[in-house]
Design a protein around this motif. Structure first.
Motif, mmCIF file in Angstrom:
data_model
loop_
_atom_site.group_PDB
_atom_site.id
_atom_site.type_symbol
_atom_site.label_atom_id
_atom_site.label_comp_id
_atom_site.label_asym_id
_atom_site.label_seq_id
_atom_site.Cartn_x
_atom_site.Cartn_y
_atom_site.Cartn_z
ATOM 1 N N TRP A 249 0.788 -1.212 0.165
ATOM 2 C CA TRP A 249 -0.075 -0.016 0.080
ATOM 3 C C TRP A 249 0.956 1.180 -0.077
ATOM 4 O O TRP A 249 2.227 1.306 0.451
ATOM 5 C CB TRP A 249 -1.025 0.054 1.243
ATOM 6 N N GLY A 254 -3.114 7.710 -5.795
ATOM 7 C CA GLY A 254 -4.167 6.783 -6.477
ATOM 8 C C GLY A 254 -3.808 6.367 -7.782
ATOM 9 O O GLY A 254 -2.827 6.871 -8.424
ATOM 10 N N GLU A 285 -6.826 -1.844 -5.632
ATOM 11 C CA GLU A 285 -7.979 -1.011 -5.151
ATOM 12 C C GLU A 285 -7.439 0.352 -4.912
ATOM 13 O O GLU A 285 -6.340 0.668 -4.173
ATOM 14 C CB GLU A 285 -8.333 -1.599 -3.682
ATOM 15 N N SER A 286 -8.065 1.088 -5.645
ATOM 16 C CA SER A 286 -7.728 2.646 -5.550
ATOM 17 C C SER A 286 -8.807 3.503 -5.088
ATOM 18 O O SER A 286 -9.911 3.347 -5.762
ATOM 19 C CB SER A 286 -7.185 3.063 -7.074
ATOM 20 N N ARG A 287 -8.661 4.483 -4.233
ATOM 21 C CA ARG A 287 -9.310 5.557 -3.848
ATOM 22 C C ARG A 287 -8.622 6.984 -3.972
ATOM 23 O O ARG A 287 -7.399 6.937 -3.550
ATOM 24 C CB ARG A 287 -9.956 5.121 -2.601
ATOM 25 N N THR A 288 -9.325 7.812 -4.506
ATOM 26 C CA THR A 288 -8.811 9.399 -4.673
ATOM 27 C C THR A 288 -8.111 9.837 -3.574
ATOM 28 O O THR A 288 -9.068 9.904 -2.462
ATOM 29 C CB THR A 288 -9.799 10.078 -5.484
ATOM 30 N N GLU A 290 -6.313 8.436 -1.461
ATOM 31 C CA GLU A 290 -6.268 7.566 -0.385
ATOM 32 C C GLU A 290 -5.222 6.508 -0.684
ATOM 33 O O GLU A 290 -5.068 5.446 -0.077
ATOM 34 C CB GLU A 290 -7.230 6.732 0.026
ATOM 35 N N LEU A 292 -3.121 3.651 -3.101
ATOM 36 C CA LEU A 292 -3.579 2.319 -3.859
ATOM 37 C C LEU A 292 -3.106 1.144 -2.838
ATOM 38 O O LEU A 292 -2.039 1.041 -2.282
ATOM 39 C CB LEU A 292 -2.656 2.403 -5.270
#
Length: 344
Positions: A249, A254, A285-288, A290, A292
């Motif tokens: 991580w 992201g 799994e990517s969140r803007t 936050e 990858l």
């Protein structure tokens, strides 16, 4: 007559077996050459395949047999001696012979360049810190070129179905722990806080430790680049439902904001294919804002007999002395890491 003294470490960071021969004797060699050819680093007779060559012979290439396989060697004049660099000759035929020949020539020339760089290092260091910086940047470029060539060769082997597993019992938690110990100090030099979150303590399974390490380093390199200076990254290992979950991580922007700076974008596909060879899968799994999460899910295959709990040996093997960790992370590390005193 050139009486320049050679440190026993002069050729140690050449990524292939290398030695200098003078008047029929081995003047200096690196540990890879000593192990492969049974040489005495302190001196002794030159290998038999080099008999008849001298500094007057000029640049020469040829082949020899050692350790049960064929090796290609190149000879370059060095003062009153000869620099010999060896490369393993790939016994596997390729449907793209031009590409294979090009990569081989690139490796041969990198070997010659790194050997020459090691030989001139003492003289340049005496000229001041500015030249030490130039040497460090040169070393980093060698590592980066090796990384690009390794990725090209691995991608080709995967596409042609030539990359196979060498599975053996291993402690996956121990492998991750040792790898992260080496990564954390390098990540700190890049301004990234890297940590290992071990939820298992020990996880015995079966797999190819070299390929698993390669897969993790591909993902870690991407994570360090995305995190950037002042960022955070790490590796988490858990086990659930008979599967090992390895999550790399980062605190970066992201997936959508990433680039392939420092590489050709081959790391993620290579990691995905290595996971598949182990019967596993790679999920992103990517969140803007936050970062990858790259999670590799591998089946846990308990070995029939308890393994010797050891992690992959990081010392120089018969093909050279470059650290695989430094190679894989060379695109994201600062040049200061590649100072001569840091490499020894």
């Amino acid at each position: 007559m050139d009486n320049t003294p050679f440190s026993p470490f002069s050729l140690e960071h050449v990524p292939f077996p290398a030695l200098i021969v003078r008047e029929g004797k081995t003047a200096v060699c690196n540990s890879a050459a000593a192990e492969l050819l049974g040489l005495d680093p302190a001196g002794g007779p030159a290998p038999e395949f080099l008999s008849g060559f001298s500094s007057d012979s000029g640049p020469t290439v040829g082949t020899c047999a050692a350790n049960g396989r064929t090796w290609r060697f190149s000879l370059s004049p060095q003062g009153d001696g000869l620099l010999a660099v060896l490369l393993p000759e790939d016994p596997v035929s390729s449907p793209f012979p031009g590409t294979a020949a090009l990569l081989e020539q690139m490796r041969q020339n990198i070997g010659n360049l790194t050997a020459a760089a090691q030989l001139i290092t003492p003289a340049l260091q005496e000229l001041g810190p500015k030249y030490e910086q130039y040497l460090a940047i040169m070393h980093q470029s060698f590592y980066r070129m090796l990384r690009l060539m390794n990725n090209a060769e691995t991608a080709g082997a995967l596409a042609e179905g030539r990359l196979t597993l060498s599975a053996a019992p291993l402690d996956l938690a121990g492998l991750c722990r040792e790898l992260c110990r080496k990564v954390s100090g390098l990540a700190e030099a890049a301004g990234v806080s890297f940590r290992f979150d071990d939820r298992c303590g020990s996880l015995l399974t079966t797999g190819d430790s070299v390929l698993i390490q390669r897969m993790l380093l591909c993902l870690i390199s991407n994570a360090l680049q995305a995190a950037g200076s002042g960022g955070r990254a790490g590796l988490r290992l858990t086990e659930t439902g008979g599967r090992a979950l390895l999550t790399v991580w980062d605190s970066g922007p992201g997936l959508g904001s990433r680039s392939n700076a420092g590489g050709a974008g081959a790391g993620l596909p290579i990691a995905r294919q290595i996971a598949a060879l182990h019967g596993g899968a790679l999920m992103l799994e990517s969140r803007t804002g936050e970062g990858l999460r790259a999670t590799v899910s591998l089946p846990v295959s308990r070995p029939e007999q308890p393994p010797l709990l050891r992690t992959p040996r990081q010392a120089a093997d018969l093909t050279g002395g470059f650290s695989p960790v430094l190679i894989e992370l060379s695109a994201v590390l600062p040049w200061q890491v590649f100072r001569q005193d840091g490499l020894e």
